[in-house]
Write a protein that holds these residues in place. Structure first.
Motif, PDB file in Angstrom:
ATOM      1  N   SER A 285       0.777  -1.392  -0.209  1.00 14.47           N
ATOM      2  CA  SER A 285       0.489  -0.402  -0.353  1.00 14.47           C
ATOM      3  C   SER A 285       0.805   1.145  -0.228  1.00 14.47           C
ATOM      4  CB  SER A 285      -0.623   0.679   1.257  1.00 14.47           C
ATOM      5  OG  SER A 285      -1.966  -1.061   1.103  1.00 14.47           O
ATOM      6  N   LEU A 286       2.175   1.277   1.591  1.00 12.61           N
ATOM      7  CA  LEU A 286       3.174   2.642   0.897  1.00 12.61           C
ATOM      8  C   LEU A 286       3.594   2.005  -0.901  1.00 12.61           C
ATOM      9  CD1 LEU A 286       4.145   2.183   4.542  1.00 12.61           C
ATOM     10  CD2 LEU A 286       2.538   3.448   3.646  1.00 12.61           C
ATOM     11  N   LYS A 287       3.464   1.505  -1.088  1.00 10.91           N
ATOM     12  CA  LYS A 287       4.935   1.491  -2.632  1.00 10.91           C
ATOM     13  C   LYS A 287       3.491   2.079  -3.575  1.00 10.91           C
ATOM     14  CE  LYS A 287       7.075  -1.507  -5.482  1.00 10.91           C
ATOM     15  NZ  LYS A 287       6.133  -1.277  -7.283  1.00 10.91           N
ATOM     16  N   MET A 288       2.341   1.751  -3.489  1.00  8.98           N
ATOM     17  CA  MET A 288       0.962   2.188  -4.382  1.00  8.98           C
ATOM     18  C   MET A 288       1.504   3.773  -4.525  1.00  8.98           C
ATOM     19  SD  MET A 288      -1.852   3.460  -3.841  1.00  8.98           S
ATOM     20  CE  MET A 288      -2.656   2.124  -2.333  1.00  8.98           C
ATOM     21  N   MET A 289       0.729   4.178  -3.208  1.00  9.01           N
ATOM     22  CA  MET A 289       0.639   5.316  -2.552  1.00  9.01           C
ATOM     23  C   MET A 289       1.491   6.537  -3.251  1.00  9.01           C
ATOM     24  SD  MET A 289      -0.352   4.973   1.324  1.00  9.01           S
ATOM     25  CE  MET A 289      -0.868   6.805   1.898  1.00  9.01           C
ATOM     26  N   LYS A 290       3.350   5.187  -2.950  1.00  6.85           N
ATOM     27  CA  LYS A 290       4.534   6.667  -3.552  1.00  6.85           C
ATOM     28  C   LYS A 290       4.302   7.079  -4.874  1.00  6.85           C
ATOM     29  CE  LYS A 290       8.757   6.296  -1.749  1.00  6.85           C
ATOM     30  NZ  LYS A 290       9.879   5.612  -1.574  1.00  6.85           N
ATOM     31  N   GLU A 291       4.085   6.268  -5.816  1.00  6.74           N
ATOM     32  CA  GLU A 291       3.738   6.254  -6.808  1.00  6.74           C
ATOM     33  C   GLU A 291       2.208   6.810  -7.775  1.00  6.74           C
ATOM     34  OE1 GLU A 291       3.563   1.740  -7.462  1.00  6.74           O
ATOM     35  OE2 GLU A 291       5.633   1.313  -7.366  1.00  6.74           O
ATOM     36  N   THR A 292       1.203   7.126  -7.149  1.00 10.80           N
ATOM     37  CA  THR A 292       0.236   7.182  -7.250  1.00 10.80           C
ATOM     38  C   THR A 292      -0.449   8.598  -6.904  1.00 10.80           C
ATOM     39  OG1 THR A 292      -0.862   6.289  -6.007  1.00 10.80           O
ATOM     40  CG2 THR A 292      -0.426   5.107  -8.181  1.00 10.80           C
ATOM     41  N   LEU A 293      -0.210   8.825  -5.582  1.00 10.79           N
ATOM     42  CA  LEU A 293      -0.349   9.816  -5.015  1.00 10.79           C
ATOM     43  C   LEU A 293       0.187  11.440  -5.355  1.00 10.79           C
ATOM     44  CD1 LEU A 293      -1.007   8.794  -1.794  1.00 10.79           C
ATOM     45  CD2 LEU A 293      -2.985   8.389  -3.018  1.00 10.79           C
ATOM     46  N   ASP A 294      -0.534  12.482  -5.210  1.00 15.50           N
ATOM     47  CA  ASP A 294       0.188  13.512  -5.279  1.00 15.50           C
ATOM     48  C   ASP A 294       0.625  14.468  -4.030  1.00 15.50           C
ATOM     49  OD1 ASP A 294       0.885  17.038  -5.465  1.00 15.50           O
ATOM     50  OD2 ASP A 294      -1.211  15.811  -7.648  1.00 15.50           O
TER      51      ASP A 294
ATOM     52  N   THR B 218       1.865  17.111   5.634  1.00 17.69           N
ATOM     53  CA  THR B 218       1.273  16.855   4.701  1.00 17.69           C
ATOM     54  C   THR B 218       2.068  15.356   3.820  1.00 17.69           C
ATOM     55  OG1 THR B 218       3.591  18.104   3.697  1.00 17.69           O
ATOM     56  CG2 THR B 218       0.667  19.398   4.296  1.00 17.69           C
ATOM     57  N   TRP B 219       1.209  15.141   2.262  1.00 19.17           N
ATOM     58  CA  TRP B 219       1.740  13.700   1.758  1.00 19.17           C
ATOM     59  C   TRP B 219       3.589  13.990   1.338  1.00 19.17           C
ATOM     60  CZ3 TRP B 219       2.350   9.117   2.115  1.00 19.17           C
ATOM     61  CH2 TRP B 219       3.393   8.222   0.903  1.00 19.17           C
ATOM     62  N   LYS B 220       3.681  15.170   1.154  1.00 19.09           N
ATOM     63  CA  LYS B 220       5.087  15.502   0.317  1.00 19.09           C
ATOM     64  C   LYS B 220       6.579  15.348   1.724  1.00 19.09           C
ATOM     65  CE  LYS B 220       5.631  18.835  -1.713  1.00 19.09           C
ATOM     66  NZ  LYS B 220       5.299  20.376  -2.321  1.00 19.09           N
TER      67      LYS B 220
END
Length: 207
Positions: free
Chosen positions: A171-180, A194-196
Motif C-alpha cells: 500500500s505504501l509503495k502504491m501511495m508513493k507511485e500514485t499520490l500527488d 502533507t504527503w510531501k
C-alpha cells in the motif's frame, strides 16, 4: 476548497480523530470515523445546524466506530465501510475491544474503491490494506483522510487482526507511485501533515 470546511474532534481512550467534512453553504456533513462519545458529536451537529449525510469508516477497529449506532439512530444516515472490515463491526476480538466490547449493530454499505458521491460530496476511495484488510483512504479534492495507514512520522501497526506487514508495504509503495505530493493528510491519530512532508521525513517511506 470552496465552501468546504474540515473540523476535527479527538475522541475516545486512544485519542482518535473524528473528521467533520462540512459544506458551509448547504450545511451538509459527512463524518469520518465517529470514534466515541456520540452525544458530543450530536451536540455539535445540532448547535451548528448541520445535516448528516453519511458516516464513512476508514476501517473497523474499535477506536474508530464507537459513535456509529447512536448517530445512525438519530439521523437515519447510511454507514459505509470496506466489505473486508465489515465483520469487525460486531466482533470484539476482530475490532480489538476485548476489555469493553464495542459492537456496531448498523448494517453498513460497501465503501467501494473509486468515485463515491454522498450528498454534496464527490469523494474518491482508495483501498490501502495493511493495518487491516479493509483499510480505506478517502480523498476529497486535495485532502486525504488516511485512517491508520500513515501518520505524521509513522504508519499504522500491522499486528492486529487481518493486519499484514507485506500488504502495508504494498500500500505504501502504491501511495508513493500514485499520490500527488500536494495532498494534505488527515490521519486517524495525531496532527495533520502533507504527503510531501511524509515522503521527505517519514522513516517508513524511505525505500
Amino acid at each position: 476548497m470552496g465552501n468546504i470546511k474540515i473540523e476535527k474532534m479527538v475522541l475516545g481512550m486512544v485519542q482518535t480523530n473524528t473528521w467533520f467534512v462540512i459544506n458551509e453553504k448547504t450545511k451538509e456533513l459527512i463524518l469520518i470515523d465517529p470514534a466515541d462519545d456520540a452525544g458530543r458529536i450530536i451536540r455539535k451537529i445540532e448547535a451548528d445546524g448541520l445535516k448528516l449525510q453519511g458516516i464513512l469508516l476508514t476501517h473497523g477497529h474499535f477506536d474508530h466506530i464507537g459513535g456509529v449506532d447512536k448517530l445512525v439512530e438519530r439521523y437515519h444516515c447510511s454507514l459505509y465501510i470496506n466489505a473486508n472490515d465489515q465483520a469487525m463491526l460486531n466482533d470484539p476480538v476482530l475490532n480489538f475491544s476485548y476489555g469493553e466490547p464495542v459492537i456496531v449493530q448498523t448494517k453498513p454499505l460497501d465503501l467501494l474503491p473509486g468515485k463515491q458521491t454522498i450528498g454534496a460530496f464527490d469523494l474518491f476511495v482508495i483501498d490501502a490494506p495493511g493495518h487491516s484488510e479493509g483499510s480505506s483512504m478517502i480523498q476529497w479534492d486535495d485532502c486525504l483522510f488516511c485512517g491508520d495507514v500513515v501518520f505524521q512520522g509513522s504508519i499504522g501497526r500491522t499486528d492486529l487482526a487481518t493486519g499484514s506487514n507485506s500488504k502495508m508495504m504494498q500500500s505504501l509503495k502504491m501511495m508513493k507511485e500514485t499520490l500527488d505530493g500536494d495532498l494534505k493528510l488527515y490521519p486517524g491519530h495525531g496532527p495533520t501533515t502533507t504527503w510531501k512532508q511524509e515522503l521527505l521525513t517519514n522513516p517508513f517511506l524511505q525505500f
